[in-house]
Design a protein around this motif. Sequence first.
Motif, mmCIF file in Angstrom:
data_model
loop_
_atom_site.group_PDB
_atom_site.id
_atom_site.type_symbol
_atom_site.label_atom_id
_atom_site.label_comp_id
_atom_site.label_asym_id
_atom_site.label_seq_id
_atom_site.Cartn_x
_atom_site.Cartn_y
_atom_site.Cartn_z
ATOM 1 N N ILE A 1 47.407 49.082 42.204
ATOM 2 C CA ILE A 1 46.083 49.585 41.823
ATOM 3 C C ILE A 1 45.549 48.822 41.429
ATOM 4 N N ASN B 1 44.591 38.913 38.316
ATOM 5 C CA ASN B 1 46.049 38.049 38.576
ATOM 6 C C ASN B 1 46.975 38.225 37.688
ATOM 7 N N PRO C 1 38.969 46.888 43.649
ATOM 8 C CA PRO C 1 37.206 47.062 44.414
ATOM 9 C C PRO C 1 36.386 45.732 44.698
ATOM 10 N N ALA D 1 47.491 47.983 37.732
ATOM 11 C CA ALA D 1 47.709 45.900 36.853
ATOM 12 C C ALA D 1 45.595 46.570 37.046
ATOM 13 N N LYS E 1 42.850 47.283 34.139
ATOM 14 C CA LYS E 1 42.453 46.579 32.385
ATOM 15 C C LYS E 1 42.474 47.739 31.883
ATOM 16 N N ALA F 1 48.319 46.369 28.524
ATOM 17 C CA ALA F 1 49.038 46.464 27.479
ATOM 18 C C ALA F 1 48.072 47.409 26.582
ATOM 19 N N MET G 1 56.018 44.685 30.293
ATOM 20 C CA MET G 1 54.364 43.873 29.251
ATOM 21 C C MET G 1 55.434 42.287 29.796
ATOM 22 N N PRO G 2 54.694 41.948 30.931
ATOM 23 C CA PRO G 2 55.198 40.801 32.025
ATOM 24 C C PRO G 2 53.984 39.136 31.421
HETATM 25 N N1 NAI Z 1 46.626 38.457 31.911
HETATM 26 C C1 NAI Z 1 47.825 38.118 30.982
HETATM 27 O O1 NAI Z 1 48.541 37.175 30.419
HETATM 28 C C2 NAI Z 1 49.016 39.682 31.025
HETATM 29 C C3 NAI Z 1 47.802 40.827 31.270
HETATM 30 N N2 NAI Z 1 48.933 42.039 31.156
HETATM 31 C C4 NAI Z 1 47.822 43.753 31.469
HETATM 32 O O2 NAI Z 1 47.257 42.861 33.280
HETATM 33 C C5 NAI Z 1 46.499 43.701 33.038
HETATM 34 C C6 NAI Z 1 45.524 42.964 34.732
HETATM 35 O O3 NAI Z 1 45.369 41.636 33.798
HETATM 36 P P1 NAI Z 1 45.038 40.977 34.322
HETATM 37 O O4 NAI Z 1 45.492 40.928 35.501
HETATM 38 O O5 NAI Z 1 44.719 39.572 33.948
HETATM 39 O O6 NAI Z 1 43.128 41.047 35.149
HETATM 40 P P2 NAI Z 1 41.771 41.064 35.425
HETATM 41 O O7 NAI Z 1 41.191 41.378 34.930
HETATM 42 O O8 NAI Z 1 42.625 39.736 36.452
HETATM 43 O O9 NAI Z 1 43.018 42.113 36.572
HETATM 44 C C7 NAI Z 1 42.203 43.306 37.228
HETATM 45 C C8 NAI Z 1 41.982 43.945 38.095
HETATM 46 O O10 NAI Z 1 41.555 45.472 38.463
HETATM 47 C C9 NAI Z 1 40.488 45.091 39.680
HETATM 48 N N3 NAI Z 1 39.651 46.281 38.924
HETATM 49 C C10 NAI Z 1 38.661 47.497 38.337
HETATM 50 N N4 NAI Z 1 38.355 48.013 38.194
HETATM 51 C C11 NAI Z 1 39.230 49.213 39.285
HETATM 52 C C12 NAI Z 1 38.990 49.784 39.564
HETATM 53 N N5 NAI Z 1 39.139 50.761 38.813
HETATM 54 N N6 NAI Z 1 40.192 50.174 40.653
HETATM 55 C C13 NAI Z 1 41.116 49.099 41.122
HETATM 56 N N7 NAI Z 1 41.203 48.231 40.417
HETATM 57 C C14 NAI Z 1 39.767 48.038 39.495
HETATM 58 C C15 NAI Z 1 39.857 44.126 38.808
HETATM 59 O O11 NAI Z 1 38.968 44.126 40.153
HETATM 60 C C16 NAI Z 1 41.052 43.116 38.399
HETATM 61 O O12 NAI Z 1 40.405 42.275 39.742
HETATM 62 C C17 NAI Z 1 45.371 44.118 31.506
HETATM 63 O O13 NAI Z 1 46.344 45.663 31.892
HETATM 64 C C18 NAI Z 1 46.393 43.902 30.705
HETATM 65 O O14 NAI Z 1 46.577 43.840 30.121
HETATM 66 C C19 NAI Z 1 50.283 41.961 31.045
HETATM 67 C C20 NAI Z 1 50.710 41.042 30.331
HETATM 68 C C21 NAI Z 1 50.123 39.703 30.707
#
Ligand code: NAI
Length: 272
Positions: free
Chosen positions: A8, A12, A36, A69, A71, A98, A119-120
């Motif tokens: 979901i 990234n 989305p 996955a 925010k 997070a 937590m990756p």
């Molecule tokens: N970037 C990092 O280094 C790390 C991130 N995280 C956690 O991973 C999670 C994702 O982070 P990222 O991949 O960096 O962010 P990202 O913004 O690249 O990915 C989130 C994705 O969710 C999608 N999205 C938004 N609303 C949505 C919905 N209603 N239904 C389904 N998808 C939806 C977005 O379009 C986006 O592609 C976050 O919760 C963050 O805390 C955890 C460890 C490391």
Amino acid sequence: MDPQIAFIGGGNMARSLIGGLLAQDFDKSAIRVSEPYTPTREALASELGITVLDDNRRVAAGSAVWLFAVKPQVMKTVCAELRELAQAERPLVLSIAAGITATQLDSWLGGGLPVVRIMPNTPALLGAGANGLFANARVDAAQKALAERLFRATGLCTWIADEALMDTVTALSGSGPAYVFLLCEAMQAAAVKQGLPAEAARDLAVQTFVGAARMLAESGESVEVLRQRVTSPNGTTHAAITAFEDGGLRRLVQTALDAATARGIALSREND
Ligand SMILES: NC(=O)C1=CN([C@@H]2O[C@H](COP(=O)(O)OP(=O)(O)OC[C@H]3O[C@@H](n4cnc5c(N)ncnc54)[C@H](O)[C@@H]3O)[C@@H](O)[C@H]2O)C=CC1
Ligand SMILES: O=C(O)[C@@H]1CCC=N1
């Protein structure tokens, strides 16, 4: 046969995790993603050859594992949308967000579910990730093994018994790559300021991090011993280390990790 996994959110981190699974020959047809944002959806589908839809419920339905996955800020809304389905299907719930706790996820999805919070970090993209994992009391041994198998495809896995410490894991290894990049950036800038060409500064700084990280991982020596071996009495390293210590580097690192941990706790509260 590999279990059906619904991602979901296909941003990234999802991409890095899926890349790790595919590199381990995980069955492509067992992975489905809900995303989305059209450009991300199309890129994932064409580059990785997996099914990517714009419909959380359709992607989740029938999958044994749901991997959240998104925010932290959208997690509650996304869970509300899937609550009824979660109660009907009772999947294994995995989340990499997070701050958001297993208790929050479970209650937003209607309760009584096995939840593993992971937590990756971004080196997952290269199979060199570090994952901290916490399982709630509903997770059985087979589900724990499955969660670990999925995340082992991206790197090291360490189970954390006390969920409160997942915010510390986030501050250490989740955010940690950014601290390393910041230090690398600052070292390059300092060398360039002294006159070294930017390309030489970059090449030498990057290889210094690669070499030092390999020594940390492979030498079997403690980090202190490795540092002391570089530091000749009254030599150049001693001069630099003294400047770092006198400038309060250790205190600053403590302050930084405390700030990251506090932010994790606040993310949980703000998005409840
Ligand atoms: N970037 C990092 O280094 C790390 C991130 N995280 C956690 O991973 C999670 C994702 O982070 P990222 O991949 O960096 O962010 P990202 O913004 O690249 O990915 C989130 C994705 O969710 C999608 N999205 C938004 N609303 C949505 C919905 N209603 N239904 C389904 N998808 C939806 C977005 O379009 C986006 O592609 C976050 O919760 C963050 O805390 C955890 C460890 C490391
Ligand atoms: O900065 C963040 O909130 C996420 C969690 C750890 C790394 N990136």
